[in-house]
Structure formats: C-alpha cells, structure tokens
Design a protein around this motif. Structure first.
Motif, PDB file in Angstrom:
ATOM      1  N   SER A   1       0.684  -1.448   0.108  1.00 19.55           N
ATOM      2  CA  SER A   1      -0.166  -0.011   0.101  1.00 19.55           C
ATOM      3  C   SER A   1       0.742   1.301  -0.129  1.00 19.55           C
ATOM      4  CB  SER A   1      -0.850  -0.019   1.062  1.00 19.55           C
ATOM      5  OG  SER A   1      -0.252   0.053   2.379  1.00 19.55           O
ATOM      6  N   ARG A   2       1.886   1.172   0.771  1.00 16.09           N
ATOM      7  CA  ARG A   2       2.904   2.354   0.611  1.00 16.09           C
ATOM      8  C   ARG A   2       3.551   2.529  -0.594  1.00 16.09           C
ATOM      9  NH1 ARG A   2       4.591   0.118   5.888  1.00 16.09           N
ATOM     10  NH2 ARG A   2       3.513   1.267   7.626  1.00 16.09           N
TER      11      ARG A   2
ATOM     12  N   VAL B   1       2.314   1.589  -3.499  1.00 18.18           N
ATOM     13  CA  VAL B   1       1.304   2.480  -4.528  1.00 18.18           C
ATOM     14  C   VAL B   1       0.942   3.754  -4.169  1.00 18.18           C
ATOM     15  CG1 VAL B   1      -1.374   2.272  -4.958  1.00 18.18           C
ATOM     16  CG2 VAL B   1       0.046   0.027  -4.758  1.00 18.18           C
ATOM     17  N   GLN B   2       1.093   4.044  -2.955  1.00 13.86           N
ATOM     18  CA  GLN B   2       0.813   5.568  -2.377  1.00 13.86           C
ATOM     19  C   GLN B   2       1.941   6.360  -3.009  1.00 13.86           C
ATOM     20  OE1 GLN B   2       0.692   6.219   1.456  1.00 13.86           O
ATOM     21  NE2 GLN B   2      -0.694   8.308   1.369  1.00 13.86           N
ATOM     22  N   ASP B   3       3.214   6.009  -2.780  1.00 15.71           N
ATOM     23  CA  ASP B   3       4.386   6.625  -3.458  1.00 15.71           C
ATOM     24  C   ASP B   3       4.432   6.823  -4.904  1.00 15.71           C
ATOM     25  OD1 ASP B   3       5.243   6.577  -0.798  1.00 15.71           O
ATOM     26  OD2 ASP B   3       6.676   5.136  -1.024  1.00 15.71           O
TER      27      ASP B   3
ATOM     28  N   TYR C   1       1.225   6.457  -6.912  1.00 17.78           N
ATOM     29  CA  TYR C   1       0.273   7.427  -7.093  1.00 17.78           C
ATOM     30  C   TYR C   1      -0.176   7.970  -6.002  1.00 17.78           C
ATOM     31  CZ  TYR C   1      -0.037   3.778 -10.777  1.00 17.78           C
ATOM     32  OH  TYR C   1       0.313   3.265 -12.133  1.00 17.78           O
ATOM     33  N   PRO C   2       0.333   9.349  -5.815  1.00 17.08           N
ATOM     34  CA  PRO C   2      -0.218  10.120  -4.333  1.00 17.08           C
ATOM     35  C   PRO C   2      -1.530  10.182  -4.329  1.00 17.08           C
ATOM     36  CG  PRO C   2       1.658  11.126  -5.570  1.00 17.08           C
ATOM     37  CD  PRO C   2       1.147  10.206  -6.563  1.00 17.08           C
TER      38      PRO C   2
ATOM     39  N   VAL D   1      -3.884   8.122  -4.240  1.00 18.32           N
ATOM     40  CA  VAL D   1      -4.509   7.002  -3.613  1.00 18.32           C
ATOM     41  C   VAL D   1      -3.970   6.944  -2.244  1.00 18.32           C
ATOM     42  CG1 VAL D   1      -4.836   4.526  -3.872  1.00 18.32           C
ATOM     43  CG2 VAL D   1      -4.646   5.749  -5.777  1.00 18.32           C
ATOM     44  N   SER D   2      -4.905   6.885  -1.273  1.00 16.46           N
ATOM     45  CA  SER D   2      -4.466   6.632  -0.047  1.00 16.46           C
ATOM     46  C   SER D   2      -4.166   5.573   0.591  1.00 16.46           C
ATOM     47  CB  SER D   2      -5.532   7.292   0.967  1.00 16.46           C
ATOM     48  OG  SER D   2      -6.573   6.458   1.193  1.00 16.46           O
ATOM     49  N   ALA D   3      -3.338   5.261   1.517  1.00 11.88           N
ATOM     50  CA  ALA D   3      -2.880   3.871   2.071  1.00 11.88           C
ATOM     51  C   ALA D   3      -4.101   2.886   2.488  1.00 11.88           C
ATOM     52  CB  ALA D   3      -1.736   4.237   3.224  1.00 11.88           C
ATOM     53  N   GLU D   4      -5.067   3.675   3.081  1.00  8.94           N
ATOM     54  CA  GLU D   4      -6.330   3.117   3.592  1.00  8.94           C
ATOM     55  C   GLU D   4      -7.006   2.523   2.292  1.00  8.94           C
ATOM     56  OE1 GLU D   4      -5.189   6.057   4.802  1.00  8.94           O
ATOM     57  OE2 GLU D   4      -4.910   5.735   6.823  1.00  8.94           O
TER      58      GLU D   4
ATOM     59  N   CYS E   1      -5.672   1.208  -0.246  1.00  4.53           N
ATOM     60  CA  CYS E   1      -5.014  -0.051  -0.570  1.00  4.53           C
ATOM     61  C   CYS E   1      -5.503  -1.031   0.197  1.00  4.53           C
ATOM     62  CB  CYS E   1      -3.582   0.179  -0.872  1.00  4.53           C
ATOM     63  SG  CYS E   1      -3.387   1.428  -2.289  1.00  4.53           S
TER      64      CYS E   1
END
Length: 200
Positions: free
Chosen positions: A2-3, A5-7, A9-10, A12-15, A17
């Motif tokens: 999740s981190r 993906v967040q890095d 695509y900013p 998209v939040s970690a929650e 994912c």
C-alpha cells in the motif's frame, strides 16, 4: 504494498489500498475444503497476521476479523458456485459495516471517507470470493481433494456419464437416482455429508 502504491500514485491513500485487499480469500478457500473449526482458526490467525503486518493501523484488525469470520460462516453451506459469490457479498457487507465503525471510532466523520472506503470494502468481499473460486480448481488438482463444489458438478444430472447411462440403461439410471435420493435423506438424518452420499 500500500505504501508503494501511495508513493507511485499520491492520489491513492494507504487506507484505500488496505481496504481493497481480498483478506478473506484464504479463509474462503479453507472453508470450501475443510470443516468449520479449521476455518475459524484460519480466520483468527489471518486477523492476527494482518494486525502484525499493518502495525500502524490497529483498527485494521477489527476490519480483518469481521471479514474473515463472516467468510468462515458464509461458506459453511455451499450448494452452487454462485453461492460463493453470495458469500462474498455477505463478507463485503460485513466489511463495509466494519469500515464505518472504524471510521466512527477514529472520529473521522467525513462523508468522503464513507463514500470511498465503504464501496472498496464491499468490493473486497466480492474480490475475495472471485479469488477463492479461481484458486479452488488448483487446490483440487494439486491436493487431489474432492470439494463440495466438485461434488455438485458430479451430481449434475446433465453429466455425460449419467446421460449415457440414461440412454444405455434407463432402468439402472432411474434406480440410481432413487437410491441417491434415499441415501441423501438418510445421511441428512444422521448428520453425515448428504451430498457426498448422493454422489457416491
């Protein structure tokens, strides 16, 4: 993950994912293969493992436990492959309620969180069911295990072997169907596996 993906695509939040993960898929597979007791144990172990993996989000354990325990209950009585998807819908609904509870417990009253996380949590339940359905043939082949789903396929009256029996020996076909119905009723009366008895 999740981190990562967040890095990448900013937006998209970690929650997002985390709630999208099909956390109940493994429990559904175990529930379709084994009895209820190992499935509940698997659900609890899965919840513990996910809690350790998401150590920065302690309330995620509630979400996982609700989803996996619902999955363990929902796959107990499966009579068709479509029932697995129905079980996934129940899991998704339970996870959506868990997300709302977690959001309220965190004090996050923003509607955007509800409108984003609730559908994702529901979709995660459906994704878990679809993943479990796609894994089942591999489990059946690798472990040479006949699951309830395979028994349902064998019990189908349109099976080629039964069609051939109907053409070649209609009396034996009718006798087999009647004996299967009697055995199924007897197995249900004593608490045995009625589907297995009928197919045998």
């Amino acid at each position: 993950l999740s981190r990562a993906v967040q890095d990448t695509y900013p937006v998209v939040s970690a929650e997002f994912c985390i709630y999208a993960m099909p956390v109940s898929a493994g429990v559904m597979v175990v529930g379709l293969v084994l009895r209820a007791e190992p499935t509940v144990v698997m659900a609890l172990l899965n919840g513990l493992l996910m809690t350790l993996m998401a150590s920065d989000n302690k309330l995620f354990a509630v979400y996982v436990l609700v989803g996996t325990l619902t999955a363990a209950i929902a796959v107990r009585k499966i009579t068709a492959r479509s029932d697995v998807l129905r079980a996934g819908a129940w899991v998704g609904l339970a996870q959506a309620i868990a997300v709302i509870s977690v959001q309220l417990f965190d004090g996050d009253l923003s509607l955007s969180g509800f409108f984003i996380y609730v559908p994702i949590a529901f979709g995660s339940g459906i994704l878990s069911a679809a993943l479990a359905l796609s894994i089942m043939p591999i489990v059946e082949f690798v472990f040479r295990y006949t699951t309830e789903l395979k028994l349902l396929e064998l019990a189908n009256l349109n099976h080629p072997a039964l069609k051939e029996l109907l053409v070649e020996a209609p009396g034996s076909y009718h006798h087999s169907i009647m004996v299967g119905a009697l055995v199924e009723a007897a197995a249900e009366a004593i608490g045995a596996n009625s589907l297995l008895a009928r197919v045998m």
